[in-house]
Design a protein around this motif. Structure first.
Motif, short mmCIF file in Angstrom:
data_model
loop_
_atom_site.label_atom_id
_atom_site.label_comp_id
_atom_site.label_asym_id
_atom_site.label_seq_id
_atom_site.Cartn_x
_atom_site.Cartn_y
_atom_site.Cartn_z
N MET A 15 0.90 -1.23 0.03
CA MET A 15 0.04 0.04 0.14
C MET A 15 0.79 1.40 0.08
O MET A 15 0.38 2.20 -0.49
CB MET A 15 -0.99 0.03 1.20
N SER A 16 2.14 0.94 0.71
CA SER A 16 2.97 2.44 0.85
C SER A 16 3.50 2.58 -0.73
O SER A 16 3.91 3.83 -0.86
CB SER A 16 3.99 2.01 1.80
N CYS A 17 3.62 1.49 -1.41
CA CYS A 17 4.01 1.74 -2.77
C CYS A 17 3.31 2.34 -3.92
O CYS A 17 3.61 2.63 -4.88
CB CYS A 17 4.89 0.54 -3.32
N MET A 18 1.88 1.98 -3.40
CA MET A 18 0.84 2.47 -4.78
C MET A 18 0.44 3.95 -4.49
O MET A 18 0.68 4.65 -3.58
CB MET A 18 -0.52 1.92 -3.94
N VAL A 19 0.49 4.54 -5.63
CA VAL A 19 -0.05 5.89 -5.84
C VAL A 19 -1.55 6.13 -6.21
O VAL A 19 -1.94 5.35 -7.09
CB VAL A 19 0.73 6.47 -7.05
N PHE A 20 -2.19 6.71 -5.45
CA PHE A 20 -3.88 6.77 -5.44
C PHE A 20 -3.92 7.85 -6.33
O PHE A 20 -3.23 9.07 -6.10
CB PHE A 20 -4.58 6.99 -4.21
N PRO A 21 -4.78 8.06 -7.30
CA PRO A 21 -5.22 9.03 -8.11
C PRO A 21 -5.32 10.53 -7.33
O PRO A 21 -4.89 11.51 -7.71
CB PRO A 21 -6.32 8.66 -8.95
N ALA A 22 -6.14 10.24 -6.44
CA ALA A 22 -6.55 11.54 -5.68
C ALA A 22 -5.41 12.32 -4.92
O ALA A 22 -5.27 13.40 -4.48
CB ALA A 22 -7.52 11.40 -4.65
N MET A 23 -4.30 11.24 -4.56
CA MET A 23 -3.24 11.76 -3.74
C MET A 23 -2.10 12.06 -4.74
O MET A 23 -0.80 12.48 -4.38
CB MET A 23 -2.76 10.88 -2.53
N ALA A 24 -2.07 11.43 -6.12
CA ALA A 24 -1.01 11.55 -6.83
C ALA A 24 -0.52 13.00 -7.04
O ALA A 24 0.78 13.35 -7.36
CB ALA A 24 -1.23 10.95 -8.14
N GLU A 25 -1.26 14.08 -7.20
CA GLU A 25 -1.04 15.36 -7.62
C GLU A 25 -2.15 16.05 -7.26
O GLU A 25 -3.30 15.94 -7.37
CB GLU A 25 -0.94 15.50 -9.16
N GLU A 26 -1.75 17.21 -6.44
CA GLU A 26 -2.70 18.26 -6.18
C GLU A 26 -3.72 18.65 -7.13
O GLU A 26 -3.05 19.36 -8.07
CB GLU A 26 -2.18 19.20 -5.22
N GLU A 27 -4.76 19.01 -7.20
CA GLU A 27 -5.75 19.37 -8.22
C GLU A 27 -5.45 21.02 -8.29
O GLU A 27 -5.40 21.73 -7.57
CB GLU A 27 -7.25 19.22 -7.96
N LEU A 28 -5.14 21.52 -9.78
CA LEU A 28 -4.87 23.00 -9.92
C LEU A 28 -6.08 23.40 -10.08
O LEU A 28 -7.12 23.06 -10.41
CB LEU A 28 -4.18 22.94 -11.49
N THR A 29 -6.08 25.01 -9.49
CA THR A 29 -7.59 25.69 -9.84
C THR A 29 -6.88 27.16 -10.63
O THR A 29 -5.80 27.65 -9.96
CB THR A 29 -7.70 26.20 -8.43
N PHE A 30 -7.38 27.30 -11.83
CA PHE A 30 -7.18 28.49 -12.22
C PHE A 30 -8.14 29.43 -12.23
O PHE A 30 -9.57 29.17 -12.24
CB PHE A 30 -6.89 28.19 -13.76
N GLY A 31 -7.84 30.65 -12.11
CA GLY A 31 -8.86 31.82 -12.00
C GLY A 31 -9.10 32.42 -13.54
O GLY A 31 -7.79 32.21 -14.27
N TYR A 32 -10.20 32.75 -13.74
CA TYR A 32 -10.39 33.56 -15.00
C TYR A 32 -11.37 34.78 -14.89
O TYR A 32 -12.50 34.67 -14.22
CB TYR A 32 -11.18 32.71 -15.86
N ILE A 33 -10.75 35.88 -15.15
CA ILE A 33 -11.40 37.21 -15.05
C ILE A 33 -11.88 37.70 -16.52
O ILE A 33 -11.32 38.05 -17.34
CB ILE A 33 -10.51 38.39 -14.50
N ALA A 34 -13.30 37.59 -16.57
CA ALA A 34 -13.85 37.89 -17.98
C ALA A 34 -14.15 39.36 -17.77
O ALA A 34 -14.32 39.96 -16.75
CB ALA A 34 -15.27 37.40 -17.89
N TYR A 35 -14.14 39.99 -19.05
CA TYR A 35 -14.51 41.54 -18.79
C TYR A 35 -16.08 41.98 -19.07
O TYR A 35 -16.38 42.74 -18.41
CB TYR A 35 -13.60 42.23 -20.31
#
Length: 323
Positions: A15-35
């Motif tokens: 289990m310690s060697c397994m990489v779970f999808p939710a833990m593999a990489e933190e989800e990115l959040t992008f902001g978008y400012i519309a005019y």
């Protein structure tokens, strides 16, 4: 007992060697400012940005400044407070763009720009992607000269005081000054990006006895007004119309024969590219500092191969993917 402990230890090691999808990489959040999300061009660009976010598993926070400077500053502060990973801005004008970039710079958040090619003095931004209207104007008059040699052209332009019109005019002038370009610009009248006013100024030109056989309309809303004026004067079979945009309404006008060609600038590509610029930078790549939305002439016979303003995998493939 020893066997049980050995099995438990083996399971824990696995289990310690397994990489779970939710833990593999933190989800990115992008902001978008519309005019201004009431604007059709802005809507399609944002839809492409959101499409790219969905494809790449990035959370998107869109805030609309509704063409208000103070609100745009509040939007930027909101995204800073949320600690987003990157921000794409669609500026109202260069000064407002520089203000938002300065805020992002101070907060240490990467920022990229769409719809304006800002100068380096605007601050530290990743890249810009935008239409280069002079190139569109040049392409239109080159197309007119090549398709109808010696054409007399009435230019039904956008608002005279706008920078967009000034850029278009630079391109038109450049095309006309090119050796071999046989088009003749007989007059420039201003329809201010509006259907009704474009109809009125076209009628005025006809009533004044101006002779022309091609109209260059600065956008497809204006082209509609020009066509209505030709209908009123029974000239729809005598005068060609070339316009710009390639939006959904413009493609319908091509299909019906109301316009003869449009210099397509697919805004779906703009939204995808501004996402790609941000995503590449976050992932350690260096995107091109300045990208022009491509100009793709479309006529009725090439409708099936056009890049739509409505985003799809076709547009993603056109820019070589999102990574």
């Amino acid at each position: 007992m020893k066997k049980i402990l050995s099995l438990l230890l083996a399971c824990m090691l696995m289990m310690s060697c397994m990489v779970f999808p939710a833990m593999a990489e933190e989800e990115l959040t992008f902001g978008y400012i519309a005019y201004n999300m009431k604007d059709e061009w802005q809507q399609y660009s944002y839809e492409a940005f959101q499409y790219a976010c969905d494809q790449m598993g990035v959370k998107c926070v869109m805030l609309d400044c509704e063409y208000d400077l103070e609100r745009s500053i509040q939007c930027m502060q909101d995204l800073i407070d949320r600690e987003v990973d990157g921000i794409s801005i669609f500026p109202m004008n260069p000064d407002q763009g520089a203000t938002l970039i300065a805020m992002a710079n101070e907060a240490g958040i990467p920022v990229t720009v769409e719809n304006y090619h800002l100068e380096e003095t605007a601050g530290d931004f990743i890249a810009t992607v935008a239409c280069e209207y002079d190139i569109i104007g040049e392409a239109a008059f080159n197309y007119i000269s090549e398709t109808w040699p010696g054409a007399k052209v009435l230019y039904v332009a956008g608002k005279a005081s706008s920078g967009v019109y000034a850029s278009y005019q630079d391109g038109v002038d450049r095309a006309l000054a090119t050796e071999g370009n046989t088009a003749e610009l007989v007059s420039v009248v201003h329809g201010d990006w509006n259907t009704e006013l474009s109809m009125n100024v076209t009628n005025d030109a006809i009533n004044a006895g101006l002779e022309f056989d091609v109209i260059f309309a600065n956008n497809e809303a204006q082209a509609k007004g020009c066509y209505n004026a030709l209908i009123e004067n029974a000239m729809e079979n005598d005068v060609k119309i070339v316009t710009t945009g390639g939006g959904p309404s413009g493609l319908v006008m091509l299909e019906s024969g109301e316009v003869d060609a449009t210099m397509s600038a697919p805004v779906s590509l703009q939204g995808l590219i501004t996402f790609k610029n941000l995503y590449q930078f976050i992932n350690g790549k260096v995107p091109a500092k300045r990208t022009a939305v491509p100009v793709i002439p479309i006529v009725k016979d090439t409708l099936d191969s056009c890049i739509s303003w409505i985003v799809s995998d076709v547009a993603v493939d056109y820019i070589g993917g999102l990574e």
